[in-house]
Design a protein around this motif. Structure first.
Motif, PDB file in Angstrom:
ATOM      1  N   MET A   1       0.764  -0.951   0.046  1.00 15.33           N
ATOM      2  CA  MET A   1       0.099  -0.201  -0.038  1.00 15.33           C
ATOM      3  C   MET A   1       0.910   1.345  -0.048  1.00 15.33           C
ATOM      4  SD  MET A   1      -3.114   1.369   0.166  1.00 15.33           S
ATOM      5  CE  MET A   1      -3.845   2.730   0.389  1.00 15.33           C
ATOM      6  N   GLY A   2       1.894   1.170   0.969  1.00 15.84           N
ATOM      7  CA  GLY A   2       2.670   2.535   1.038  1.00 15.84           C
ATOM      8  C   GLY A   2       3.372   2.673  -0.302  1.00 15.84           C
ATOM      9  N   MET A   3       4.104   1.684  -0.749  1.00  6.72           N
ATOM     10  CA  MET A   3       4.873   1.823  -1.933  1.00  6.72           C
ATOM     11  C   MET A   3       4.175   2.194  -3.349  1.00  6.72           C
ATOM     12  SD  MET A   3       8.093   1.637  -1.014  1.00  6.72           S
ATOM     13  CE  MET A   3       8.824   2.146  -2.695  1.00  6.72           C
ATOM     14  N   ARG A   4       2.807   1.822  -3.043  1.00  4.19           N
ATOM     15  CA  ARG A   4       2.009   2.145  -4.390  1.00  4.19           C
ATOM     16  C   ARG A   4       1.748   3.432  -4.289  1.00  4.19           C
ATOM     17  NH1 ARG A   4      -3.275  -1.391  -5.183  1.00  4.19           N
ATOM     18  NH2 ARG A   4      -4.308   0.233  -6.283  1.00  4.19           N
ATOM     19  N   THR A   5       1.426   3.996  -3.132  1.00  2.00           N
ATOM     20  CA  THR A   5       0.831   5.489  -2.836  1.00  2.00           C
ATOM     21  C   THR A   5       2.126   6.494  -3.346  1.00  2.00           C
ATOM     22  OG1 THR A   5      -0.354   4.755  -1.066  1.00  2.00           O
ATOM     23  CG2 THR A   5      -0.023   7.131  -1.161  1.00  2.00           C
ATOM     24  N   ILE A   6       3.242   5.867  -2.698  1.00  5.14           N
ATOM     25  CA  ILE A   6       4.571   6.733  -3.042  1.00  5.14           C
ATOM     26  C   ILE A   6       4.706   6.873  -4.562  1.00  5.14           C
ATOM     27  CG2 ILE A   6       6.987   7.006  -2.866  1.00  5.14           C
ATOM     28  CD1 ILE A   6       6.547   5.829  -0.021  1.00  5.14           C
ATOM     29  N   PHE A   7       4.518   5.631  -5.186  1.00  5.65           N
ATOM     30  CA  PHE A   7       4.731   5.631  -6.771  1.00  5.65           C
ATOM     31  C   PHE A   7       3.615   6.593  -7.400  1.00  5.65           C
ATOM     32  CE2 PHE A   7       3.978   3.745 -10.753  1.00  5.65           C
ATOM     33  CZ  PHE A   7       5.158   4.176 -11.512  1.00  5.65           C
ATOM     34  N   LEU A  93      -1.246  10.780   4.075  1.00  2.00           N
ATOM     35  CA  LEU A  93      -0.497  12.264   3.356  1.00  2.00           C
ATOM     36  C   LEU A  93       0.941  12.288   3.333  1.00  2.00           C
ATOM     37  CD1 LEU A  93      -1.366  15.123   2.246  1.00  2.00           C
ATOM     38  CD2 LEU A  93      -1.023  15.950   4.755  1.00  2.00           C
ATOM     39  N   GLU A  94       1.477  11.563   4.367  1.00  5.24           N
ATOM     40  CA  GLU A  94       3.010  11.470   4.434  1.00  5.24           C
ATOM     41  C   GLU A  94       3.506  10.668   3.245  1.00  5.24           C
ATOM     42  OE1 GLU A  94       3.870   8.919   7.846  1.00  5.24           O
ATOM     43  OE2 GLU A  94       5.997   9.343   7.628  1.00  5.24           O
ATOM     44  N   GLU A  95       2.938   9.579   2.992  1.00  8.96           N
ATOM     45  CA  GLU A  95       3.428   9.125   1.768  1.00  8.96           C
ATOM     46  C   GLU A  95       3.119   9.738   0.293  1.00  8.96           C
ATOM     47  OE1 GLU A  95       0.985   5.301   2.193  1.00  8.96           O
ATOM     48  OE2 GLU A  95       2.111   4.508   3.634  1.00  8.96           O
ATOM     49  N   ILE A  96       2.118  10.384   0.246  1.00  7.79           N
ATOM     50  CA  ILE A  96       1.656  11.293  -0.637  1.00  7.79           C
ATOM     51  C   ILE A  96       2.862  12.273  -0.886  1.00  7.79           C
ATOM     52  CG2 ILE A  96       0.057  12.971  -1.872  1.00  7.79           C
ATOM     53  CD1 ILE A  96      -1.955  11.329  -0.379  1.00  7.79           C
ATOM     54  N   ILE A  97       3.232  13.049   0.271  1.00  3.84           N
ATOM     55  CA  ILE A  97       4.179  13.906   0.124  1.00  3.84           C
ATOM     56  C   ILE A  97       5.581  13.476  -0.201  1.00  3.84           C
ATOM     57  CG2 ILE A  97       5.518  15.811   1.629  1.00  3.84           C
ATOM     58  CD1 ILE A  97       2.687  16.542   1.123  1.00  3.84           C
ATOM     59  N   SER A 154       8.247  19.210   5.594  1.00  2.00           N
ATOM     60  CA  SER A 154       6.670  19.662   4.924  1.00  2.00           C
ATOM     61  C   SER A 154       5.564  19.608   6.116  1.00  2.00           C
ATOM     62  CB  SER A 154       6.351  18.276   3.931  1.00  2.00           C
ATOM     63  OG  SER A 154       6.408  17.195   4.614  1.00  2.00           O
ATOM     64  N   THR A 155       6.026  19.006   7.122  1.00  2.00           N
ATOM     65  CA  THR A 155       5.021  19.072   8.477  1.00  2.00           C
ATOM     66  C   THR A 155       4.917  20.480   8.688  1.00  2.00           C
ATOM     67  OG1 THR A 155       6.916  18.789   9.796  1.00  2.00           O
ATOM     68  CG2 THR A 155       5.677  16.834   9.520  1.00  2.00           C
ATOM     69  N   LEU A 156       5.910  21.419   8.622  1.00  2.00           N
ATOM     70  CA  LEU A 156       5.660  22.623   8.866  1.00  2.00           C
ATOM     71  C   LEU A 156       4.905  23.507   7.776  1.00  2.00           C
ATOM     72  CD1 LEU A 156       9.543  23.599   9.502  1.00  2.00           C
ATOM     73  CD2 LEU A 156       7.683  23.534  11.219  1.00  2.00           C
ATOM     74  N   HIS A 239       7.157  10.872  10.567  1.00  2.00           N
ATOM     75  CA  HIS A 239       6.090   9.789  10.783  1.00  2.00           C
ATOM     76  C   HIS A 239       5.434  10.213  11.954  1.00  2.00           C
ATOM     77  CE1 HIS A 239       3.851   5.969  10.209  1.00  2.00           C
ATOM     78  NE2 HIS A 239       4.242   6.008  11.632  1.00  2.00           N
ATOM     79  N   TYR A 240       6.231  10.358  12.856  1.00  2.00           N
ATOM     80  CA  TYR A 240       5.579  10.903  14.165  1.00  2.00           C
ATOM     81  C   TYR A 240       4.811  12.204  14.202  1.00  2.00           C
ATOM     82  CZ  TYR A 240       5.097  12.381  19.105  1.00  2.00           C
ATOM     83  OH  TYR A 240       4.457  13.122  20.434  1.00  2.00           O
TER      84      TYR A 240
END
Lengths: 258, 262
Positions: A1-7, A93-97, A154-156, A239-240
């Motif tokens: 799931m994570g890698m697919r989102t990142i890709f 959102l983290e994976e998208i970013i 990007s969290t900022l 991540h945190y």
């Protein structure tokens, strides 16, 4: 799931780049200017390696590009009112970013190529890289580390409405603090710890070794280790922070604040 | 009289707008932090390349160039933001004199540009130890004012492009950065290729920086009046060219119907 989102996010960011060709112009202006100014300033300085100066301009451009991808992508999503939908989607959102930051970092390689071309064509610089293969590996490591730092920063951008000013500050701050074009010893002592916890500092060190030094010494391997440790730390902290932000913005309903 | 009234109200709205669409904390960041970072970066690069003397040279150059943040970027964005907020067509169908409108608006950017340079001056003295003991402070402020006003003419020239294109931010940023190369900010203009030396001679900032350097070394008004005169001359030329382009792009955008393209 994570890698697919990142890709997928990475591919989407690539399409966004293609849809707006002016990015080539925007991305190359500042590295071109910094490299040109530095090449002219260092022209009469015999102790300085021209290839490294050119490469430093390129690294700065790569950093600017990564920040643009990781940070401004949040700003743009907020501006178009799509940030809250991304937040509510099952993908994090983290994976998208992360996907967007990765594409921007890779696209930032264009800066390096462009600055090299300018240096060769306009300034007649002889590009000499002591360890070409190590240089390429170090470049890959820099791309990874810049992306990791981009995710953390990007969290900022998610929390702040002052994104434009923040972007300018963070871009220039890294140029100053990381000593890409001068030794960190020039900086006031109290700033130096900040330099040591930012990967562009170590990225510049590793690339400097790959370009200039005839033998890869201890400094190179320390740089590689620091990039690895710091990049992993950025990802963990990022991540945190994203999990905290995810909770916080739902409680305060502040995500849409523009 | 109408033109003066338009210029005055434009200046007042520009002042109010400055802290409306730019939040105070953004403004403070752009006013105090970014200039410090820019000056530090080029100062340390210069120090690495040529030692303490080169560092002082770069610090003074960047100090003057800082007024371009608001004079060039602000002025060009003043036009660009009208498009962004969708008010550009309304503004241009009004019978108000455009020149008075945008020149009135420039007053705030000019004064703001001078304060940027004064912030830079404080950094130059207290952080980088540049010696200003020989300088005439009134003369310095006069040079800063003329330079900032001249750069707002340059900003108007760039801003006029936003009547025709959506990408004025990219052009404005590129122009801002180009000043760092062409106008003798970080190294003497004589280090540039001949073509760029020619370009530097028509940009008022070149004269502003040179005059400032001479005043820092103790020059009087008589010594730098030629440089100030040249700066005013090219400022006038930029304003005329800027206004010409403004009208030209206005006509072109009217024909193509591109005012609302964002």
């Amino acid at each position: 799931m994570g890698m697919r989102t990142i890709f997928s996010a990475s591919r989407q960011a690539f399409y966004e780049f293609l849809a707006r060709p002016v990015w080539i112009f925007e991305m190359t202006v500042s590295p071109f200017v910094f490299a040109t100014v530095a090449l002219i300033m260092f022209r009469d300085s015999p102790s300085t390696n021209s290839t490294y100066i050119v490469m430093a301009g390129g690294i700065m451009g790569m950093w600017g590009s990564t920040l643009l991808g990781a940070g401004y992508s949040v700003v743009i999503e907020r501006y178009f009112g799509t940030l809250q939908y991304l937040f509510a989607s099952p993908s994090s959102l983290e994976e998208i970013i992360a996907g967007k930051a990765l594409t921007s970092a890779v696209m930032g390689l264009w800066n390096l190529v462009f600055v090299f071309l300018i240096a060769i064509i306009l300034f007649g610089v002889d590009i000499e890289i002591a360890h070409p293969l190590t240089f390429l590996l170090a470049l890959g490591l820099c791309l990874f580390s810049f992306s990791a730092l981009g995710i953390l920063l990007s969290t900022l951008f998610v929390l702040s409405r002052s994104a434009a000013a923040l972007g300018n500050i963070l871009e220039f701050a890294a140029f100053v603090v990381c000593g890409i074009m001068y030794p960190i010893s020039f900086l006031p002592v109290w700033i130096r710890p900040l330099s040591y916890i930012l990967t562009p500092t170590w990225g510049a060190q590793v690339l400097r070794w790959a370009v200039i030094e005839p033998q890869l010494g201890e400094g190179f391997w320390i740089g590689v280790a620091m990039i690895g440790i710091l990049s992993c730390s950025y990802i963990v902290i990022g991540h945190y922070l994203y999990s905290r932000i995810d909770y916080q913005v739902r409680v305060t309903a502040s995500l849409w604040r523009f | 009289m109408d033109a003066l009234r338009a210029a005055y109200s434009s200046a007042v709205f520009s002042y109010k707008g400055l802290l409306t669409w730019i939040e105070p904390r953004n403004y403070i960041g752009m006013k105090f932090i970014v200039p410090l970072l820019q000056m530090s970066f080029f100062a340390y690069v210069a120090k690495n390349a040529g030692g303490a003397e080169a560092m002082s040279f770069a610090v003074v150059g960047n100090m003057v160039q800082l007024c371009a943040v608001t004079s060039v970027l602000g002025m060009s964005m003043a036009v660009g933001m009208e498009r962004y907020f969708g008010t550009l067509p309304l503004l241009l169908v009004s019978p108000t004199n455009r020149f008075a409108l945008f020149m009135g608006r420039s007053v705030v950017y000019v004064l703001d540009g001078v304060t940027s340079t004064l912030v830079g001056l404080a950094y130059a003295v207290f952080l980088f130890g540049v010696d200003f003991s020989q300088a005439n402070p009134v003369l310095l402020v006069v040079i800063f004012l003329v330079t900032s006003f001249a750069l707002s003419g340059f900003g108007l020239l760039i801003g006029s492009l936003s009547l025709y294109t959506r990408e004025v931010v990219a052009v404005a940023n590129a122009s801002y950065f180009a000043l760092l190369i062409v106008c003798g900010v970080n190294f003497p203009v004589t280090e540039l290729p001949h073509v760029l030396q020619g370009l530097s001679k028509v940009l008022p900032l070149t004269y502003g920086i040179q005059a400032t350097r001479e005043v820092v070394q103790g020059a009087s008004f008589t010594d730098v009046q030629g440089l100030i005169g040249a700066e005013i001359l090219f400022m006038g030329a930029l304003l005329v060219v800027g206004y010409f382009f403004f009208r030209y792009f206005e006509q072109k955008a009217k024909k193509k119907g591109t005012f609302e393209l964002i």
